[in-house]
Design a protein around this motif. Structure first.
Motif, PDB file in Angstrom:
ATOM      1  N   GLY A  10      -4.151   1.347  14.367  1.00 26.38           N
ATOM      2  CA  GLY A  10      -3.076   0.410  14.648  1.00 26.38           C
ATOM      3  C   GLY A  10      -1.958   1.280  15.153  1.00 26.38           C
ATOM      4  N   ILE A  11      -0.797   1.072  14.611  1.00 26.72           N
ATOM      5  CA  ILE A  11       0.325   1.936  14.960  1.00 26.72           C
ATOM      6  C   ILE A  11       0.016   3.361  14.469  1.00 26.72           C
ATOM      7  CG2 ILE A  11       2.780   2.324  14.646  1.00 26.72           C
ATOM      8  CD1 ILE A  11       2.050  -0.167  16.310  1.00 26.72           C
ATOM      9  N   CYS A  12      -0.461   3.475  13.253  1.00 30.12           N
ATOM     10  CA  CYS A  12      -0.852   4.763  12.685  1.00 30.12           C
ATOM     11  C   CYS A  12      -2.153   4.577  11.908  1.00 30.12           C
ATOM     12  CB  CYS A  12       0.213   5.288  11.721  1.00 30.12           C
ATOM     13  SG  CYS A  12       1.713   5.837  12.508  1.00 30.12           S
ATOM     14  N   THR A  70       8.293   4.686   3.893  1.00 30.00           N
ATOM     15  CA  THR A  70       8.068   5.485   5.092  1.00 30.00           C
ATOM     16  C   THR A  70       7.603   6.864   4.647  1.00 30.00           C
ATOM     17  OG1 THR A  70       9.728   4.304   6.366  1.00 30.00           O
ATOM     18  CG2 THR A  70       9.120   6.488   7.168  1.00 30.00           C
ATOM     19  N   SER A 129       3.921  -1.144   9.470  1.00 30.56           N
ATOM     20  CA  SER A 129       4.922  -1.790  10.327  1.00 30.56           C
ATOM     21  C   SER A 129       4.388  -1.905  11.740  1.00 30.56           C
ATOM     22  CB  SER A 129       6.218  -0.982  10.327  1.00 30.56           C
ATOM     23  OG  SER A 129       6.761  -0.948   9.026  1.00 30.56           O
ATOM     24  N   GLY A 130       4.599  -3.064  12.352  1.00 28.54           N
ATOM     25  CA  GLY A 130       4.181  -3.270  13.727  1.00 28.54           C
ATOM     26  C   GLY A 130       2.717  -3.657  13.873  1.00 28.54           C
ATOM     27  N   SER A 131       2.003  -3.801  12.751  1.00 27.76           N
ATOM     28  CA  SER A 131       0.593  -4.189  12.806  1.00 27.76           C
ATOM     29  C   SER A 131       0.419  -5.545  12.138  1.00 27.76           C
ATOM     30  CB  SER A 131      -0.260  -3.139  12.084  1.00 27.76           C
ATOM     31  OG  SER A 131      -1.600  -3.582  12.000  1.00 27.76           O
ATOM     32  N   ASN A 132      -0.535  -6.332  12.618  1.00 28.72           N
ATOM     33  CA  ASN A 132      -0.824  -7.629  12.001  1.00 28.72           C
ATOM     34  C   ASN A 132      -1.818  -7.479  10.864  1.00 28.72           C
ATOM     35  OD1 ASN A 132       0.730  -8.637  14.064  1.00 28.72           O
ATOM     36  ND2 ASN A 132      -1.013  -9.236  15.325  1.00 28.72           N
ATOM     37  N   SER A 159       5.576   3.899   8.694  1.00 29.49           N
ATOM     38  CA  SER A 159       6.347   2.981   7.859  1.00 29.49           C
ATOM     39  C   SER A 159       5.438   1.811   7.506  1.00 29.49           C
ATOM     40  CB  SER A 159       7.574   2.459   8.593  1.00 29.49           C
ATOM     41  OG  SER A 159       8.496   3.510   8.796  1.00 29.49           O
ATOM     42  N   CYS A 160       5.570   1.323   6.281  1.00 31.64           N
ATOM     43  CA  CYS A 160       4.703   0.243   5.839  1.00 31.64           C
ATOM     44  C   CYS A 160       5.356  -0.496   4.673  1.00 31.64           C
ATOM     45  CB  CYS A 160       3.345   0.800   5.405  1.00 31.64           C
ATOM     46  SG  CYS A 160       3.448   1.998   4.043  1.00 31.64           S
TER      47      CYS A 160
END
Length: 101
Positions: free
Chosen positions: A9-11, A45, A64-67, A85-86
């Motif tokens: 995903g983002i990470c 984070t 963060s930024g992932s569905n 970040s999560c």
């Protein structure tokens, strides 16, 4: 049996379910510091790469930024990348060994 799951995903978060005791010994997991928390939900984070081994608990991690979310639980060896970040949603209180690089 060991299962390795990589969530992209983002990470990427790497999860190894029920790693052999030999791997835990090789990594020195039992000598790492411990951290725990009751059921809760909080943002986090990673300032450094973290490897952790869950002794107890169940968590859904929402990068963060992932569905998508990633579920981790007792017996999982997990690697969180530096800079990710999560949100942690802890449904069963966590007790874990952890190591920052």
């Amino acid at each position: 049996m060991t299962t390795v799951i990589e969530k992209l995903g983002i990470c990427p978060i790497k999860i190894e379910r029920n790693p052999p005791e030999s791997k835990l010994t090789q990594l020195g997991v039992r000598q790492w510091p411990k951290w725990g928390c009751p059921p809760s939900k909080f943002p986090w984070t990673y300032e450094a790469k973290e490897t952790c081994y869950l002794l107890e608990g169940k968590v859904k991690v929402f990068p963060s930024g992932s569905n998508e979310s990633v579920e981790i639980a007792a017996g999982d060896l997990v690697v969180f990348p530096k800079g990710m970040s999560c949100t942690w949603d802890v449904s069963v209180g966590v007790d874990k060994h952890y190591n920052f690089e």
